[in-house]
Design a protein around this motif. Structure first.
Motif, PDB file in Angstrom:
ATOM      1  N   VAL A  74       0.849  -1.199   0.000  1.00  0.00           N
ATOM      2  CA  VAL A  74       0.000   0.000   0.000  1.00  0.00           C
ATOM      3  C   VAL A  74       0.879   1.241   0.000  1.00  0.00           C
ATOM      4  CG1 VAL A  74      -1.620   1.352   1.398  1.00  0.00           C
ATOM      5  CG2 VAL A  74      -2.025  -1.080   1.045  1.00  0.00           C
ATOM      6  N   THR A  75       1.938   1.230   0.801  1.00  0.00           N
ATOM      7  CA  THR A  75       2.848   2.373   0.873  1.00  0.00           C
ATOM      8  C   THR A  75       3.551   2.598  -0.462  1.00  0.00           C
ATOM      9  OG1 THR A  75       3.210   1.934   3.217  1.00  0.00           O
ATOM     10  CG2 THR A  75       4.818   3.334   2.125  1.00  0.00           C
ATOM     11  N   ILE A  76       4.036   1.536  -1.069  1.00  0.00           N
ATOM     12  CA  ILE A  76       4.734   1.644  -2.358  1.00  0.00           C
ATOM     13  C   ILE A  76       3.795   2.178  -3.437  1.00  0.00           C
ATOM     14  CG2 ILE A  76       5.759   0.285  -4.234  1.00  0.00           C
ATOM     15  CD1 ILE A  76       6.960  -1.519  -1.976  1.00  0.00           C
ATOM     16  N   MET A  80      -7.437  -2.753  -3.252  1.00  0.00           N
ATOM     17  CA  MET A  80      -7.492  -4.201  -3.048  1.00  0.00           C
ATOM     18  C   MET A  80      -6.486  -4.641  -1.968  1.00  0.00           C
ATOM     19  SD  MET A  80      -9.987  -5.185  -4.780  1.00  0.00           S
ATOM     20  CE  MET A  80      -9.820  -6.906  -4.482  1.00  0.00           C
ATOM     21  N   TYR A  81      -5.278  -4.094  -2.008  1.00  0.00           N
ATOM     22  CA  TYR A  81      -4.294  -4.407  -0.969  1.00  0.00           C
ATOM     23  C   TYR A  81      -4.790  -3.935   0.399  1.00  0.00           C
ATOM     24  CZ  TYR A  81      -0.334  -6.297  -3.566  1.00  0.00           C
ATOM     25  OH  TYR A  81       0.493  -7.108  -4.296  1.00  0.00           O
ATOM     26  N   TYR A  82      -5.421  -2.775   0.414  1.00  0.00           N
ATOM     27  CA  TYR A  82      -5.938  -2.245   1.674  1.00  0.00           C
ATOM     28  C   TYR A  82      -7.029  -3.157   2.242  1.00  0.00           C
ATOM     29  CZ  TYR A  82      -7.679   1.009   5.143  1.00  0.00           C
ATOM     30  OH  TYR A  82      -8.062   1.574   6.326  1.00  0.00           O
ATOM     31  N   GLU A  83      -7.927  -3.628   1.385  1.00  0.00           N
ATOM     32  CA  GLU A  83      -8.972  -4.554   1.835  1.00  0.00           C
ATOM     33  C   GLU A  83      -8.365  -5.859   2.341  1.00  0.00           C
ATOM     34  OE1 GLU A  83     -12.213  -5.176  -0.900  1.00  0.00           O
ATOM     35  OE2 GLU A  83     -12.227  -3.050  -1.445  1.00  0.00           O
ATOM     36  N   TYR A  84      -7.343  -6.342   1.641  1.00  0.00           N
ATOM     37  CA  TYR A  84      -6.652  -7.565   2.064  1.00  0.00           C
ATOM     38  C   TYR A  84      -6.004  -7.352   3.431  1.00  0.00           C
ATOM     39  CZ  TYR A  84      -3.425 -11.517   1.965  1.00  0.00           C
ATOM     40  OH  TYR A  84      -2.727 -12.653   2.274  1.00  0.00           O
ATOM     41  N   ALA A  85      -5.371  -6.201   3.629  1.00  0.00           N
ATOM     42  CA  ALA A  85      -4.754  -5.892   4.922  1.00  0.00           C
ATOM     43  C   ALA A  85      -5.813  -5.828   6.021  1.00  0.00           C
ATOM     44  CB  ALA A  85      -3.975  -4.576   4.845  1.00  0.00           C
ATOM     45  N   ALA A 124      -5.886  -8.098   9.283  1.00  0.00           N
ATOM     46  CA  ALA A 124      -5.918  -7.494  10.615  1.00  0.00           C
ATOM     47  C   ALA A 124      -7.019  -8.132  11.464  1.00  0.00           C
ATOM     48  CB  ALA A 124      -6.130  -5.984  10.509  1.00  0.00           C
ATOM     49  N   THR A 125      -8.167  -8.350  10.858  1.00  0.00           N
ATOM     50  CA  THR A 125      -9.271  -9.014  11.567  1.00  0.00           C
ATOM     51  C   THR A 125      -8.878 -10.439  11.935  1.00  0.00           C
ATOM     52  OG1 THR A 125     -10.877  -7.690  10.361  1.00  0.00           O
ATOM     53  CG2 THR A 125     -11.694  -9.696  11.394  1.00  0.00           C
ATOM     54  N   GLU A 126      -8.243 -11.134  11.001  1.00  0.00           N
ATOM     55  CA  GLU A 126      -7.788 -12.502  11.262  1.00  0.00           C
ATOM     56  C   GLU A 126      -6.756 -12.537  12.389  1.00  0.00           C
ATOM     57  OE1 GLU A 126      -5.394 -16.049   8.901  1.00  0.00           O
ATOM     58  OE2 GLU A 126      -6.376 -14.485   7.744  1.00  0.00           O
ATOM     59  N   ILE A 127      -5.852 -11.562  12.418  1.00  0.00           N
ATOM     60  CA  ILE A 127      -4.830 -11.504  13.467  1.00  0.00           C
ATOM     61  C   ILE A 127      -5.477 -11.325  14.834  1.00  0.00           C
ATOM     62  CG2 ILE A 127      -2.973 -10.060  14.398  1.00  0.00           C
ATOM     63  CD1 ILE A 127      -2.086  -9.633  11.452  1.00  0.00           C
ATOM     64  N   VAL A 128      -6.448 -10.422  14.915  1.00  0.00           N
ATOM     65  CA  VAL A 128      -7.131 -10.192  16.195  1.00  0.00           C
ATOM     66  C   VAL A 128      -7.825 -11.465  16.667  1.00  0.00           C
ATOM     67  CG1 VAL A 128      -9.037  -8.927  17.270  1.00  0.00           C
ATOM     68  CG2 VAL A 128      -7.390  -7.713  15.846  1.00  0.00           C
ATOM     69  N   GLU A 129      -8.498 -12.151  15.742  1.00  0.00           N
ATOM     70  CA  GLU A 129      -9.186 -13.395  16.110  1.00  0.00           C
ATOM     71  C   GLU A 129      -8.200 -14.467  16.562  1.00  0.00           C
ATOM     72  OE1 GLU A 129     -11.474 -14.375  12.657  1.00  0.00           O
ATOM     73  OE2 GLU A 129     -12.897 -12.753  12.978  1.00  0.00           O
TER      74      GLU A 129
END
Length: 128
Positions: A23-25, A65-70, A74-79
């Motif tokens: 996303v940054t790139i 699309m990358y932002y949505e994937y991130a 992030a949701t998966e990491i929290v779970e």
């Protein structure tokens, strides 16, 4: 069971960091293209301006699309973090005296523990 969760958590964190970097790139590429677009606009070069505008549109879509994937990662990491904590909590109940709890190095591996929460590569709040 907890080893499987930790492996999934480590992979999700790695994918999240990579998505934030992308996303940054892409944002940097968009800034550069915007500068070229304005230069073409000032010069009155309609062909060049059109091609740059198409490129900006594509870059914006890919970045989204990358932002949505991130966001999904992030949701998966929290779970997964919650599941790891639940497993540790269940283990605390069954711990006998003298047994020790898992440290963050045990949960994430020594190299991963230092990276948790340090994703400052991305300018979006989800990647911070």
């Amino acid at each position: 069971m907890s080893v499987h969760i930790r492996v999934k958590l480590t992979a999700a964190e790695r994918h999240f960091r990579h998505a934030c970097q992308q996303v940054t790139i892409i944002s940097r590429h968009m800034e550069e293209a915007t500068i070229r677009f304005h230069a073409a606009d000032k010069a009155g070069d309609k062909n060049f301006r059109y091609h740059i505008r198409l490129r900006l549109s594509i870059l914006d879509g890919v970045r989204n699309m990358y932002y949505e994937y991130a966001a999904k990662k992030a949701t998966e990491i929290v779970e997964l973090q919650q599941r790891v904590l639940d497993v540790i909590g269940q283990r605390d109940v069954t711990l006998e005296e003298g047994e020790s709890e898992l440290s963050s190095d045990d949960m994430y591996g020594s190299s991963e523990a230092s990276h948790i929460g340090s994703n400052s590569d991305c300018s979006f709040e989800i990647c911070n």
